[in-house]
Write a protein that holds these residues in place. Structure first.
Motif, short mmCIF file in Angstrom:
data_model
loop_
_atom_site.label_atom_id
_atom_site.label_comp_id
_atom_site.label_asym_id
_atom_site.label_seq_id
_atom_site.Cartn_x
_atom_site.Cartn_y
_atom_site.Cartn_z
N PRO A 100 0.85 -1.20 0.04
CA PRO A 100 0.00 0.06 -0.09
C PRO A 100 0.72 1.30 -0.01
CG PRO A 100 -0.66 -1.64 1.76
CD PRO A 100 0.65 -1.85 1.13
N ILE A 101 0.37 2.29 -0.81
CA ILE A 101 1.17 3.49 -0.83
C ILE A 101 0.95 4.11 0.57
CG2 ILE A 101 1.25 5.70 -1.89
CD1 ILE A 101 0.17 4.38 -4.44
N PRO A 102 2.22 4.51 1.31
CA PRO A 102 1.95 5.33 2.57
C PRO A 102 1.70 6.89 2.55
CG PRO A 102 4.29 5.20 1.85
CD PRO A 102 3.49 4.63 0.90
N PRO A 103 1.49 7.41 3.43
CA PRO A 103 1.24 8.81 3.24
C PRO A 103 2.56 9.57 3.04
CG PRO A 103 0.41 8.19 5.67
CD PRO A 103 1.10 6.85 4.73
N ALA A 105 0.97 19.25 5.47
CA ALA A 105 1.41 19.83 6.41
C ALA A 105 0.52 21.40 6.56
CB ALA A 105 2.82 19.98 6.38
N GLY A 106 -0.34 21.37 7.37
CA GLY A 106 -0.92 22.67 7.39
C GLY A 106 -1.69 22.89 6.02
N VAL A 107 -1.56 23.97 5.61
CA VAL A 107 -2.14 24.52 4.06
C VAL A 107 -1.19 24.15 2.97
CG1 VAL A 107 -3.11 26.32 5.07
CG2 VAL A 107 -0.87 26.68 4.34
#
Length: 54
Positions: free
Chosen positions: A3-6, A41-43
């Motif tokens: 599976p592709i990780p984040p 990462a935030g925006v």
């Protein structure tokens, strides 16, 4: 297939498409496109295309 990780879990080389997203080995010729690793990462969008060993 692994599976592709984040996107945030990828190494710099994996995120840049220079290493296999599944095993981390450097890619040379014959890499297989596997899709996108998604992340934020935030925006800031961290999405990256991932590639695997042939």
């Amino acid at each position: 297939m692994t599976p592709i990780p984040p996107a945030g879990d990828l190494s710099t080389e994996q995120w840049a498409g220079r290493a296999c997203y599944a095993c981390g080995q450097p890619l040379t010729t014959g890499a297989v496109y596997c899709g996108w690793a998604r992340g934020r990462a935030g925006v800031h969008v961290l999405d990256a295309e991932v590639w695997a060993c042939p």
